[in-house]
Design an enzyme around this catalytic site. Structure first.
Site, PDB file in Angstrom:
ATOM      1  N   HIS A  83      79.325  80.802  40.888  1.00 18.15           N
ATOM      2  CA  HIS A  83      80.380  81.155  41.344  1.00 18.15           C
ATOM      3  C   HIS A  83      81.218  79.926  42.132  1.00 18.15           C
ATOM      4  O   HIS A  83      82.385  80.163  42.186  1.00 18.15           O
ATOM      5  CB  HIS A  83      80.220  82.028  42.382  1.00 18.15           C
ATOM      6  N   ASP A 136      73.511  83.589  38.784  1.00 17.93           N
ATOM      7  CA  ASP A 136      74.558  82.614  39.526  1.00 17.93           C
ATOM      8  C   ASP A 136      74.357  81.219  39.412  1.00 17.93           C
ATOM      9  O   ASP A 136      73.760  80.755  40.259  1.00 17.93           O
ATOM     10  CB  ASP A 136      74.679  83.220  40.953  1.00 17.93           C
ATOM     11  N   GLN A 231      78.623  80.093  54.233  1.00 19.31           N
ATOM     12  CA  GLN A 231      79.370  79.670  53.105  1.00 19.31           C
ATOM     13  C   GLN A 231      79.510  77.914  52.929  1.00 19.31           C
ATOM     14  O   GLN A 231      79.532  77.300  54.055  1.00 19.31           O
ATOM     15  CB  GLN A 231      80.936  79.928  53.296  1.00 19.31           C
ATOM     16  N   GLY A 232      79.738  77.543  51.901  1.00 22.86           N
ATOM     17  CA  GLY A 232      79.832  76.258  51.239  1.00 22.86           C
ATOM     18  C   GLY A 232      78.408  75.771  51.126  1.00 22.86           C
ATOM     19  O   GLY A 232      78.337  74.256  50.759  1.00 22.86           O
ATOM     20  N   ASP A 233      77.441  76.251  51.378  1.00 24.66           N
ATOM     21  CA  ASP A 233      75.942  75.811  50.862  1.00 24.66           C
ATOM     22  C   ASP A 233      75.722  76.158  49.669  1.00 24.66           C
ATOM     23  O   ASP A 233      74.503  75.889  48.976  1.00 24.66           O
ATOM     24  CB  ASP A 233      74.992  76.328  51.934  1.00 24.66           C
ATOM     25  N   SER A 234      76.565  77.056  49.015  1.00 18.32           N
ATOM     26  CA  SER A 234      76.119  77.801  47.643  1.00 18.32           C
ATOM     27  C   SER A 234      75.999  76.507  46.616  1.00 18.32           C
ATOM     28  O   SER A 234      76.522  75.471  46.649  1.00 18.32           O
ATOM     29  CB  SER A 234      77.545  78.396  47.365  1.00 18.32           C
TER      30      SER A 234
HETATM   31  N1  ARG Z   1      78.612  82.504  49.167  1.00 14.79           N
HETATM   32  C1  ARG Z   1      78.316  81.261  49.661  1.00 14.79           C
HETATM   33  C2  ARG Z   1      78.644  79.992  49.320  1.00 14.79           C
HETATM   34  O1  ARG Z   1      79.670  80.168  48.345  1.00 14.79           O
HETATM   35  C3  ARG Z   1      76.798  81.293  50.307  1.00 14.79           C
HETATM   36  C4  ARG Z   1      76.426  82.401  50.993  1.00 14.79           C
HETATM   37  C5  ARG Z   1      75.078  82.428  51.346  1.00 14.79           C
HETATM   38  N2  ARG Z   1      75.093  83.402  52.397  1.00 14.79           N
HETATM   39  C6  ARG Z   1      73.765  83.747  53.145  1.00 14.79           C
HETATM   40  N3  ARG Z   1      73.841  84.454  54.021  1.00 14.79           N
HETATM   41  N4  ARG Z   1      72.704  83.088  52.715  1.00 14.79           N
HETATM   42  O2  ARG Z   1      78.547  79.114  49.877  1.00 14.79           O
END
Ligand code: ARG
Length: 287
Positions: A83, A136, A231-234
């Site tokens: 993603h 993903d 967010q941003g850790d993905s």
């Molecule tokens: N979707 C988020 C990203 O794009 C990561 C989300 C992880 N969230 C969580 N609650 N562990 O960076």
């Protein structure tokens, strides 16, 4: 085309109004006050396989263009989340991003320490499902090898590191508050591998919410919440017993009790890529 990070993320975040659980849409008010919720600062020298994905062209230069995490599994091979390379994140297909790079050895993104290495080729799992978030993962082939020893081994299926209750660490430069305040320095949080049943209960699907699929996903966090990715850790690593077990993928909010973090299950990735046991050797021949 220049889009500051906040704007680039605004679109996916805006979707949060309709879908409670989508990648980048961990936008529900987070019970968090630090990135990688409940975490602590670390030096990238201690987890040298943690890399940042970067494009200054798309995300601006203040934080070295960081927009996602990644993890080095071979000298020229980085895994990240599918993603992260979506067109609605990058503004174009990844091979049309003029300066897509991997940043290695840079704890603080405001510095120019370490190295930036160009992505030669990106391969997004064609089976990635942006509704369920299944599959993903993506593979980046780098134009030059990473510094030596900055590679981590992946845990194959059946590895005890996947067992419920295993202590694990997640790393990233993600959101500090759940409100778009991105960290400049790398952080980590201690979490535990949770039973699949916990994530199945938390994410049954329906109503626009995400669905936890144990074959391709891994559930981790703390039963009482408080520690999580955001967010941003993905795309960044979840590591247990010295081996890679997950890639940060999604969740509802960040660190909320009853809403654990969901990761792409690395053993499933190895199988899908035909990399076999521990298999980073075959990484060069990857898709
Ligand atoms: N979707 C988020 C990203 O794009 C990561 C989300 C992880 N969230 C969580 N609650 N562990 O960076």
């Amino acid at each position: 085309m220049r889009r500051p990070l906040a704007r680039a993320l605004a679109r996916p975040l805006a979707l949060a109004a309709t879908a409670a659980v989508i990648p980048f849409a961990c936008a529900a008010p987070a019970a968090s006050d630090s990135i990688i919720v409940g975490g602590f600062p670390v030096d990238v020298a201690d987890s040298p396989w943690t890399v940042a994905l970067s494009s200054r062209d798309r995300f601006g230069g203040t934080r070295s263009g960081q927009f996602c995490g990644g993890v080095a599994v071979g000298p020229t091979t980085v895994l990240t989340a599918a993603h992260c390379l979506r067109e609605d994140v990058l503004g174009s297909p990844p091979d049309e991003v003029p300066d897509l790079r991997v940043v290695t050895g840079r704890t603080d993104l405001r510095t120019d320490r370490g190295q930036e290495i160009a992505v030669r080729r990106s391969w997004v799992n064609p089976e990635y499902d942006d509704v369920t978030n299944a599959g993903d993962f993506a593979v980046l082939s780098l134009a030059e090898p990473l510094p030596q020893d900055s590679v981590i081994g992946a845990a194959a299926a059946g590895d005890p590191a996947y067992a419920e209750g295993t202590a694990a660490m997640v790393y990233g430069w993600g959101d500090v508050t759940g409100g778009g305040d991105y960290a400049t320095s790398l952080r980590a949080a201690r979490v535990h591998v949770l039973a699949d049943s916990r994530c199945e209960r938390a994410y049954p699907g329906g109503g626009g919410g995400g669905v936890y699929l144990a074959d391709s996903m891994l559930c981790a966090g703390e039963v009482l919440g408080g520690r999580d990715a955001c967010q941003g850790d993905s795309g960044g690593p979840l590591v247990a017993e010295g081996r890679l077990i997950g890639l940060v993928s999604w969740g509802s909010g960040c660190g909320r009790p009853g809403s654990p973090g969901v990761y792409a299950r690395v053993s499933d990735i190895l199988t899908k890529l035909g990399w076999g046991t521990g298999g980073v050797e075959g990484a060069q021949a990857a898709p």
